[in-house]
Design an enzyme around this catalytic site. Structure first.
Site, PDB file in Angstrom:
ATOM      1  N   SER A  83      -7.800  -3.837  -3.727  1.00 54.65           N
ATOM      2  CA  SER A  83      -6.581  -4.278  -4.389  1.00 54.65           C
ATOM      3  C   SER A  83      -6.687  -5.745  -4.794  1.00 54.65           C
ATOM      4  O   SER A  83      -7.636  -6.131  -5.482  1.00 54.65           O
ATOM      5  CB  SER A  83      -5.376  -4.010  -3.473  1.00 54.65           C
ATOM      6  OG  SER A  83      -4.161  -4.092  -4.172  1.00 54.65           O
ATOM      7  N   ASP A 205      -2.381   6.976  -8.187  1.00 54.52           N
ATOM      8  CA  ASP A 205      -2.122   5.689  -7.551  1.00 54.52           C
ATOM      9  C   ASP A 205      -0.984   5.004  -8.297  1.00 54.52           C
ATOM     10  O   ASP A 205      -1.129   4.628  -9.462  1.00 54.52           O
ATOM     11  CB  ASP A 205      -3.399   4.834  -7.597  1.00 54.52           C
ATOM     12  CG  ASP A 205      -3.256   3.492  -6.898  1.00 54.52           C
ATOM     13  OD1 ASP A 205      -2.119   3.111  -6.534  1.00 54.52           O
ATOM     14  OD2 ASP A 205      -4.282   2.811  -6.717  1.00 54.52           O
ATOM     15  N   HIS A 233      -3.072   4.265  -2.701  1.00 56.55           N
ATOM     16  CA  HIS A 233      -3.699   3.010  -3.114  1.00 56.55           C
ATOM     17  C   HIS A 233      -4.721   2.508  -2.094  1.00 56.55           C
ATOM     18  O   HIS A 233      -5.306   1.452  -2.296  1.00 56.55           O
ATOM     19  CB  HIS A 233      -2.601   1.957  -3.321  1.00 56.55           C
ATOM     20  CG  HIS A 233      -3.056   0.681  -3.943  1.00 56.55           C
ATOM     21  ND1 HIS A 233      -3.645   0.612  -5.201  1.00 56.55           N
ATOM     22  CD2 HIS A 233      -3.016  -0.613  -3.482  1.00 56.55           C
ATOM     23  CE1 HIS A 233      -3.934  -0.650  -5.487  1.00 56.55           C
ATOM     24  NE2 HIS A 233      -3.573  -1.409  -4.460  1.00 56.55           N
TER      25      HIS A 233
END
Length: 253
Positions: A83, A205, A233
């Site tokens: 991320s 996601d 995610h």
């Protein structure tokens, strides 16, 4: 930890500490040196190291990462980022590519907002409301955000993993970090990356939709994009075996 001539450097996403990688690291520790750390304000990090000016952009967090590389004399590093940790890793590799051999970037998003010709996943108004909710009631926001990010509502224990990490964050730093993450536009930086990249995304996601992966591969045509047939995610938590398999293949390339 671990042993081996090659180094894997793990960079957490927002709200996580290094323990989030524990479903991934055991299979690598006998063959690689593993370096893990907590972003300032998270986990067991020293909150006094937080600098509002430096950490007012992702470049400041990228410099933290490069300081670790310098301090530990790391070379030929495979960076594994998740991320915003993936974006921080990419920025570090752009600034000092000599440290890095390859980047493995899970659920990377260079920009989270929707624009006319770009789908980042969040409308402007929704983002404003989310950040306002965080400011007003951080713990209430955590209770909502963790299941949203993790996905897989049929496995509530997965959201508990992220919820536990988020609760250990310094709330003041976390709120500022969230604004830096969700309001930064790093799309122009992607094309500057010269280190080989593997992008790993999830088929469903809500935070980094498939259109983001399309943008990344179009911007870096020499990169590799793998879409895991899973939701959420955080595939290193929800689908660690499948994630490890993809990572191993790229490590061997």
């Amino acid at each position: 930890m671990g042993s081996g001539s090659r180094t894997l450097l793990f960079v957490n996403g927002f709200g996580c500490d290094q323990s989030i990688w524990r479903f991934i690291t055991p299979s690598f520790s006998s063959r690689f040196q593993l370096v893990l750390f907590d972003h300032v304000g998270a986990g067991l990090s020293e909150s006094s190291a937080y600098d509002p000016d430096k950490h007012g952009s992702l470049q400041g967090y990228a410099q933290d990462l490069l300081d670790i590389c310098q301090e530990l004399n790391l070379t030929d590093v495979t960076l594994i980022g998740h991320s915003v940790g993936a974006m921080i890793g990419m920025l570090a590799a752009i600034k000092a590519p000599e440290y890095f051999r390859q980047l493995q970037l899970l659920c990377l998003s260079p920009y989270y907002l929707n624009e006319t010709n770009y789908h980042g996943g969040f409308d402007q108004q929704d983002m404003k409301q989310m950040l306002a909710f965080m400011d007003q009631d951080f713990m209430g926001w955590v209770d909502t955000f963790a299941p949203f990010v993790m996905g897989n509502p049929d496995q509530p224990s997965l959201a508990e993993e992220l919820l536990h990490s988020l609760c250990q964050n310094d709330p003041t730093i976390a709120k500022r970090f969230a604004r830096v993450i969700f309001l930064s536009d790093n799309r122009p930086d992607v094309s500057l990356c010269k280190v080989p990249c593997l992008f790993i995304q999830c088929a469903r996601d809500l935070v980094a939709p498939l259109e983001v992966g399309d943008f990344l591969q179009a911007t870096l045509p020499a990169s590799e994009l793998v879409t895991l047939p899973v939701s959420g995610h955080c595939p290193h938590v929800s689908a660690p075996a499948l994630t490890r398999e993809v990572m191993e293949t790229y490590l061997a390339a």
